[in-house]
Design a protein around this motif. Structure first.
Motif, PDB file in Angstrom:
ATOM      1  N   UNK A   5      16.528  -2.973  60.679  1.00  0.00           N
ATOM      2  CA  UNK A   5      15.800  -2.515  59.752  1.00  0.00           C
ATOM      3  C   UNK A   5      16.385  -1.149  59.233  1.00  0.00           C
ATOM      4  N   UNK A   6      16.498  -0.812  58.050  1.00  0.00           N
ATOM      5  CA  UNK A   6      16.646   0.646  57.789  1.00  0.00           C
ATOM      6  C   UNK A   6      15.828   1.177  56.969  1.00  0.00           C
ATOM      7  N   UNK A  57      19.038   2.222  46.439  1.00  0.00           N
ATOM      8  CA  UNK A  57      18.941   1.128  45.475  1.00  0.00           C
ATOM      9  C   UNK A  57      20.098   0.907  44.383  1.00  0.00           C
ATOM     10  N   UNK A  58      20.483   2.136  43.941  1.00  0.00           N
ATOM     11  CA  UNK A  58      21.493   2.085  42.721  1.00  0.00           C
ATOM     12  C   UNK A  58      22.798   2.124  43.320  1.00  0.00           C
ATOM     13  N   UNK A  59      22.994   2.946  44.555  1.00  0.00           N
ATOM     14  CA  UNK A  59      24.564   3.320  45.128  1.00  0.00           C
ATOM     15  C   UNK A  59      24.930   2.468  46.232  1.00  0.00           C
ATOM     16  N   UNK A 100      22.438  -4.619  53.772  1.00  0.00           N
ATOM     17  CA  UNK A 100      22.082  -5.881  53.209  1.00  0.00           C
ATOM     18  C   UNK A 100      20.721  -5.761  52.360  1.00  0.00           C
ATOM     19  N   UNK A 101      20.546  -6.058  51.139  1.00  0.00           N
ATOM     20  CA  UNK A 101      19.353  -5.857  50.577  1.00  0.00           C
ATOM     21  C   UNK A 101      18.773  -7.270  49.913  1.00  0.00           C
ATOM     22  N   UNK A 109      20.799  -3.116  58.011  1.00  0.00           N
ATOM     23  CA  UNK A 109      21.949  -2.611  58.240  1.00  0.00           C
ATOM     24  C   UNK A 109      22.730  -3.057  59.551  1.00  0.00           C
ATOM     25  N   UNK A 110      24.235  -3.277  59.230  1.00  0.00           N
ATOM     26  CA  UNK A 110      24.924  -3.576  60.557  1.00  0.00           C
ATOM     27  C   UNK A 110      25.359  -2.437  60.965  1.00  0.00           C
TER      28      UNK A 110
END
Length: 225
Positions: A5-6, A57-59, A100-101, A109-110
């Motif tokens: 988790x990020x 969220x945007x980038x 990943x969202x 995140x990986x």
């Protein structure tokens, strides 16, 4: 490689450093629940600094620095309105490879562990000298910036490869400098870098005849969530 988790933040977490957070956005409340209940293994998540002027969220991945640090959940206090105050501690650096969202309400995140380089051949006593110089720079910074009861000398048994992160935790270095320290994988170069940064900041404080705000001013509301 593993999945974490990020928690994107406007700060840099370093191994061994404490990071208190105030959790109020629903997706990070869910992350807190998952940490407490064991849905997230080892009660650990990844803290990664957001690049200035960007939004995850945007980038997406471009908004985040490539190197972050895992945070271990140490304490949780649930507030009456469902928010949380938590205390975490930095554990291990990682390199962020992908995000990943879609899998969870929060980003995942990986990542791969980012270890230190093998110690380079240095003249005898170099590490000892650099450690002493870094400690001296830290002492000068803290006596200039803080009241005597706001800081303490780091333990003498801290290993040289961990010392720069501990010293930087006491100091209000710019995010870019903290990120440079986090990303530096050569232990001796990291000692040189933290001494250089602390000496520079002490000089600036002396010339400005000003001190930074107490670190507790920024202890809770560090999250952009």
């Amino acid at each position: 490689m593993t999945t974490l988790p990020l928690f994107p933040l406007g700060t840099v977490l370093m191994p061994g450093s404490s990071l208190p957070l105030h959790i109020f956005e629903p997706r990070y409340r869910q992350l807190t629940v998952d940490l407490v209940t064991g849905a997230v293994p080892d009660k650990q998540f990844g803290v990664v600094a957001v690049r200035e002027g960007f939004s995850p969220d945007a980038d997406g991945l471009a908004a985040l620095h490539a190197v972050g640090c895992t945070a271990e959940l140490l304490d949780v206090q649930r507030l009456p309105d469902g928010r949380y105050d938590i205390v975490t501690r930095g554990v291990q650096r990682f390199r962020l490879l992908a995000i990943d969202d879609t899998e969870k309400p929060y980003l995942t995140g990986t990542v791969e562990v980012l270890p230190d380089d093998p110690l380079a051949d240095e003249p005898e006593g170099t590490t000892r000298y650099l450690s002493a110089a870094a400690r001296d720079a830290h002492r000068r910074y803290c006596t200039t910036a803080w009241k005597s009861d706001d800081w303490s000398e780091p333990s003498p048994d801290i290993e040289p490869q961990h010392l720069p992160h501990v010293l930087a935790a006491d100091c209000l270095l710019p995010i870019g400098d903290r990120q440079r320290l986090l990303e530096q994988t050569c232990p001796t170069e990291r000692l040189r870098l933290v001494r250089e940064l602390l000496a520079r900041e002490t000089g600036l404080l002396g010339r400005l005849r000003a001190v930074p705000a107490p670190m507790t001013t920024f202890a809770v509301e560090q999250s952009p969530n």
